[in-house]
Design a protein around this motif. Sequence first.
Motif, mmCIF file in Angstrom:
data_model
loop_
_atom_site.group_PDB
_atom_site.id
_atom_site.type_symbol
_atom_site.label_atom_id
_atom_site.label_comp_id
_atom_site.label_asym_id
_atom_site.label_seq_id
_atom_site.Cartn_x
_atom_site.Cartn_y
_atom_site.Cartn_z
ATOM 1 N N UNK A 9 0.860 -1.191 0.000
ATOM 2 C CA UNK A 9 0.000 0.000 0.000
ATOM 3 C C UNK A 9 0.891 1.234 0.000
ATOM 4 N N UNK A 10 0.724 2.058 -1.016
ATOM 5 C CA UNK A 10 1.494 3.285 -1.132
ATOM 6 C C UNK A 10 0.904 4.347 -0.212
ATOM 7 N N UNK A 11 1.754 5.079 0.439
ATOM 8 C CA UNK A 11 1.367 6.145 1.362
ATOM 9 C C UNK A 11 0.324 5.669 2.388
ATOM 10 N N UNK A 12 0.678 4.668 3.205
ATOM 11 C CA UNK A 12 -0.284 4.151 4.182
ATOM 12 C C UNK A 12 -0.800 5.226 5.133
ATOM 13 N N UNK A 13 -0.028 6.302 5.301
ATOM 14 C CA UNK A 13 -0.495 7.393 6.165
ATOM 15 C C UNK A 13 -1.676 8.143 5.547
ATOM 16 N N UNK A 14 -1.917 7.931 4.268
ATOM 17 C CA UNK A 14 -3.013 8.607 3.572
ATOM 18 C C UNK A 14 -4.198 7.681 3.303
ATOM 19 N N UNK A 15 -4.172 6.484 3.884
ATOM 20 C CA UNK A 15 -5.185 5.479 3.583
ATOM 21 C C UNK A 15 -6.073 5.260 4.807
ATOM 22 N N UNK A 16 -7.338 5.019 4.565
ATOM 23 C CA UNK A 16 -8.254 4.541 5.596
ATOM 24 C C UNK A 16 -8.541 3.083 5.273
ATOM 25 N N UNK A 17 -8.772 2.296 6.310
ATOM 26 C CA UNK A 17 -8.962 0.870 6.107
ATOM 27 C C UNK A 17 -10.263 0.425 6.758
ATOM 28 N N UNK A 18 -11.027 -0.356 6.006
ATOM 29 C CA UNK A 18 -12.229 -0.984 6.541
ATOM 30 C C UNK A 18 -11.986 -2.482 6.617
ATOM 31 N N UNK A 19 -12.343 -3.060 7.758
ATOM 32 C CA UNK A 19 -12.318 -4.506 7.933
ATOM 33 C C UNK A 19 -13.757 -4.928 8.195
ATOM 34 N N UNK A 20 -14.299 -5.728 7.296
ATOM 35 C CA UNK A 20 -15.702 -6.153 7.393
ATOM 36 C C UNK A 20 -16.640 -4.957 7.542
ATOM 37 N N UNK A 21 -16.365 -3.914 6.737
ATOM 38 C CA UNK A 21 -17.165 -2.696 6.629
ATOM 39 C C UNK A 21 -17.068 -1.765 7.835
ATOM 40 N N UNK A 22 -16.204 -2.079 8.800
ATOM 41 C CA UNK A 22 -15.970 -1.193 9.942
ATOM 42 C C UNK A 22 -14.618 -0.519 9.762
ATOM 43 N N UNK A 23 -14.578 0.807 9.964
ATOM 44 C CA UNK A 23 -13.305 1.512 9.856
ATOM 45 C C UNK A 23 -12.381 1.088 10.988
ATOM 46 N N UNK A 24 -11.129 0.804 10.639
ATOM 47 C CA UNK A 24 -10.120 0.394 11.614
ATOM 48 C C UNK A 24 -9.350 1.623 12.074
ATOM 49 N N UNK A 25 -9.280 1.818 13.377
ATOM 50 C CA UNK A 25 -8.523 2.932 13.944
ATOM 51 C C UNK A 25 -7.043 2.698 13.674
ATOM 52 N N UNK A 26 -6.404 3.691 13.107
ATOM 53 C CA UNK A 26 -4.987 3.601 12.730
ATOM 54 C C UNK A 26 -4.107 3.163 13.912
ATOM 55 N N UNK A 27 -4.452 3.585 15.127
ATOM 56 C CA UNK A 27 -3.646 3.233 16.298
ATOM 57 C C UNK A 27 -3.780 1.754 16.654
ATOM 58 N N UNK A 28 -4.741 1.055 16.050
ATOM 59 C CA UNK A 28 -4.970 -0.358 16.348
ATOM 60 C C UNK A 28 -4.530 -1.301 15.224
#
Length: 71
Positions: free
Chosen positions: A28-47
Amino acid sequence: MAKIIVNGEAQEVQLPLSLSELIKQNDVQQPEMVSVQVNEDFADRTEWDSIQIKEGDSVDFLYFMGGGSND
């Protein structure tokens, strides 16, 4: 190997696997600029390091783009 879905595509991964490791594996390029969903729930970057991917999970990497028109 475990089967998961990444951005709508089937992918086989070796478990255990954290979300941050999956991000690295998918180059993943520029992971600091990406939001991630796991099973449609947003994952908190700190986790990202503590979230464990499981068989059948669906993960989406979301890039938010700025822009628009000045009419």
